[in-house]
Design a protein around this motif. Structure first.
Motif, PDB file in Angstrom:
ATOM      1  N   UNK A   1       0.811  -1.225   0.000  1.00 14.16           N
ATOM      2  CA  UNK A   1       0.000   0.000   0.000  1.00 14.16           C
ATOM      3  C   UNK A   1       0.836   1.263   0.000  1.00 14.16           C
ATOM      4  N   UNK A   2       2.099   1.141   0.453  1.00 15.66           N
ATOM      5  CA  UNK A   2       2.974   2.308   0.454  1.00 15.66           C
ATOM      6  C   UNK A   2       3.235   2.861  -0.937  1.00 15.66           C
TER       7      UNK A   2
ATOM      8  N   UNK B   1      -2.236   6.806   8.086  1.00 18.89           N
ATOM      9  CA  UNK B   1      -1.117   7.456   8.763  1.00 18.89           C
ATOM     10  C   UNK B   1       0.009   6.462   9.045  1.00 18.89           C
ATOM     11  N   UNK B   2      -0.356   5.207   9.365  1.00 19.61           N
ATOM     12  CA  UNK B   2       0.648   4.162   9.543  1.00 19.61           C
ATOM     13  C   UNK B   2       1.420   3.950   8.239  1.00 19.61           C
TER      14      UNK B   2
ATOM     15  N   UNK C   1       5.651   4.473   6.967  1.00 19.08           N
ATOM     16  CA  UNK C   1       6.487   3.581   6.165  1.00 19.08           C
ATOM     17  C   UNK C   1       7.012   4.294   4.914  1.00 19.08           C
ATOM     18  N   UNK C   2       6.173   5.100   4.278  1.00 19.62           N
ATOM     19  CA  UNK C   2       6.601   5.857   3.103  1.00 19.62           C
ATOM     20  C   UNK C   2       7.730   6.812   3.474  1.00 19.62           C
ATOM     21  N   UNK C   3       7.604   7.459   4.608  1.00 19.14           N
ATOM     22  CA  UNK C   3       8.633   8.403   5.059  1.00 19.14           C
ATOM     23  C   UNK C   3       9.969   7.692   5.269  1.00 19.14           C
ATOM     24  N   UNK C   4       9.923   6.508   5.877  1.00 16.72           N
ATOM     25  CA  UNK C   4      11.145   5.731   6.089  1.00 16.72           C
ATOM     26  C   UNK C   4      11.761   5.298   4.760  1.00 16.72           C
TER      27      UNK C   4
ATOM     28  N   UNK D   1       7.254   2.725  13.208  1.00 14.83           N
ATOM     29  CA  UNK D   1       7.064   1.815  12.070  1.00 14.83           C
ATOM     30  C   UNK D   1       7.967   2.232  10.916  1.00 14.83           C
ATOM     31  N   UNK D   2       8.634   1.249  10.271  1.00 13.84           N
ATOM     32  CA  UNK D   2       9.532   1.615   9.183  1.00 13.84           C
ATOM     33  C   UNK D   2       9.305   0.823   7.903  1.00 13.84           C
ATOM     34  N   UNK D   3       8.572  -0.266   7.958  1.00 20.18           N
ATOM     35  CA  UNK D   3       8.117  -0.904   6.718  1.00 20.18           C
ATOM     36  C   UNK D   3       6.818  -1.628   6.991  1.00 20.18           C
ATOM     37  N   UNK D   4       6.048  -1.807   5.929  1.00 19.50           N
ATOM     38  CA  UNK D   4       4.697  -2.328   6.072  1.00 19.50           C
ATOM     39  C   UNK D   4       4.343  -3.090   4.798  1.00 19.50           C
ATOM     40  N   UNK D   5       3.690  -4.224   4.968  1.00 16.78           N
ATOM     41  CA  UNK D   5       3.177  -4.935   3.799  1.00 16.78           C
ATOM     42  C   UNK D   5       1.975  -5.769   4.199  1.00 16.78           C
ATOM     43  N   UNK D   6       1.254  -6.219   3.171  1.00 12.19           N
ATOM     44  CA  UNK D   6       0.064  -7.016   3.401  1.00 12.19           C
ATOM     45  C   UNK D   6       0.166  -8.315   2.615  1.00 12.19           C
TER      46      UNK D   6
END
Length: 488
Positions: A115-116, A148-149, A153-156, A401-406
């Motif tokens: 989603x990032x 926002x979460x 991740x996008x910022x990181x 939070x520094x990375x995110x995935x689904x």
């Protein structure tokens, strides 16, 4: 679920949103309705707008519709046309499904692993983080908390990209062996108790793979920036085997600019002082000790042959080795777990002071024992409480939070999030999840994904099963010439 596509052939987009909204269903494409649950998804084109309309008919509850429109001016070129029309298909299906089920997923109509990437596009279009978050909420029905979460991740990712050169790549080594198979696992990995005889020939094949890959990387003038050894459980290998593999990596690749070398020691029962000495010898910087839970009852339910105290002992061993950062994984939604049990596990993990904590949501994969045997798992509501508690607890203790995935089939439609203390991010995780740089892979089931600055992507894969990997090592090594050809 029966799917009928009218005026388009966007099967993948339709199936993605169907699986998210109706995770127990599987798509079929009959020629005529049978009276079962079905969705008719049509696209029509007008003078100003293209409109997607979805009508979902449930034999018990009736029919419910949803629609989404996109300006015809945006449909320039096949890539843009497909992107916008597929988004409209998903939104129309999502809106119809919400009306039918009364359920609003936390990620709204957003599907896919990353989603990032979508939010990053919105950030480029709007030029403002706040505006991009609002646009994700408005156009995709994502909750404010998740949008926002995602922005965290996008910022990181943007910060990491600033520190990478155009010739940087990440290296991955896949070790497809585990002591036992966990109940939630659908990865193709061999249990050592069944395939001990394959370990040594696998290592021999891997050494050849490393040599061929390093030659291609050198010829393409690429620079490894991060190295990750995963699996499976790499520390299933003996100390001597680990030593040979890591020596080959150091001897074959120029790792002078490599910022991190991570090895998964996911099972605490595979962590020994001798193996840690080997890891330290070859410059490993981070070790993953992954309990998933600190409840002995839950550990037994998921098929792990160790206790929570074994996890504590493994972390103590890693700390005593000196100079190694620690990641610890947890899973929200495991069989036999509860909100109180998850909260207690997280508190215990945090007391061990790892630099990174990754909080996964249980993915209900069809090949796992949980699904095959129909084991009971916590409700989506309970999983949501677990994740919300983790977010508050971790943020309050200085983690970000520094990375995110689904993934597909995630309990409650939630997400996996990597949390880190300041300046302790795992660069490899950011690069692979945000597709910042190529991932050049070796080993069983290894997936190489080459990316250039123009968005061109090429993938190739090694066989998943160890025996097949061993038997096909000549072709695997020959395939590595694709790396230098891609970068010409």
């Amino acid at each position: 679920m029966e799917l009928f596509l009218i005026g388009h052939d966007y099967k993948y987009a339709s199936e993605q949103i169907m699986l998210m909204m109706f995770p127990q269903e599987r798509p079929t494409y009959p020629t005529e309705p049978s009276g079962a649950l079905r969705a008719e998804i049509a696209i029509t084109h007008g003078a100003r707008y293209a409109t997607a309309v979805c009508r979902i008919t449930d034999p018990e509850r009736g029919a419910f519709s949803g629609r989404a429109a996109v300006s015809e001016q945006k449909l320039n070129g096949k890539v843009e046309r497909d992107r916008w029309l597929q988004r409209a298909v998903k939104l129309a299906f999502y809106r119809a499904a919400v009306r039918l089920t009364g359920q609003t997923p936390p990620w709204g109509a957003v599907t896919g692993v990353r989603p990032g990437k979508l939010l990053r596009q919105m950030l480029e279009q709007t030029g403002s983080e706040k505006a991009a978050v609002r646009e994700m909420m408005r156009s995709c029905s994502v909750s404010r908390e998740r949008a926002e979460l995602c922005m965290d991740a996008v910022r990181a990712a943007l910060d990491a990209e600033k520190r990478l050169s155009t010739r940087d790549v990440c290296l991955y080594i896949g070790i497809p062996f585990c002591p036992t198979r966990c109940a939630y696992c659908s990865f193709v990995s061999q249990t050592v108790e069944r395939s001990f005889a394959l370990l040594e020939p696998f290592v021999e094949a891997l050494l050849r793979d490393i040599e061929a890959t390093a030659a291609a990387v050198r010829e393409a003038q690429l620079r490894p920036a991060a190295l990750y050894m995963g699996g499976g459980t790499p520390t299933t290998l003996s100390p001597e085997q680990l030593d040979r593999v890591l020596a080959a990596l150091r001897g074959s690749f120029d790792l002078s600019a490599c910022r991190e070398l991570t090895v998964e020691a996911g099972r605490p029962d595979t962590v020994t002082a001798e193996k840690l000495t080997v890891l330290k010898k070859w410059g490993v910087t981070r070790v993953s000790v992954n309990p998933q839970t600190m409840s002995d009852t839950v550990l037994e339910a998921i098929g792990r042959r160790h206790t929570a105290q074994d996890v504590v002992r493994a972390v103590e061993l890693v700390r005593s080795a000196g100079g190694l950062e620690i990641n610890m994984d947890m899973i929200a939604g495991l069989p036999a777990d509860s909100f109180e049990g998850f909260a207690a596990s997280l508190d215990t993990v945090m007391a061990l002071e790892p630099e990174n904590i990754t909080v996964h949501t249980l993915a209900l994969k069809k090949g796992s024992r949980i699904m095959l045997e129909g084991e009971s798992v916590p409700s989506a509501e309970t999983v949501g409480r677990m994740l919300d508690f983790a977010s508050l607890r971790l943020r309050g203790s200085g983690f970000a939070p520094y990375y995110l995935y689904r993934q597909k089939y995630m309990s409650g439609g939630f997400e996996n999030v990597g949390w880190t203390l300041p300046d302790k991010e795992n660069l490899y995780n950011i690069c692979i999840m945000e597709e910042l740089r190529s991932i050049v892979s070796m080993g069983g089931g290894a997936s190489t994904k080459l990316i250039d600055g123009d968005g061109r992507v090429e993938r190739f894969f090694a066989p998943k099963y160890p025996l097949e990997y061993i038997q096909r090592i000549d072709k695997i090594c020959a395939d590595k010439s694709k790396i230098k050809e891609f970068y010409k």
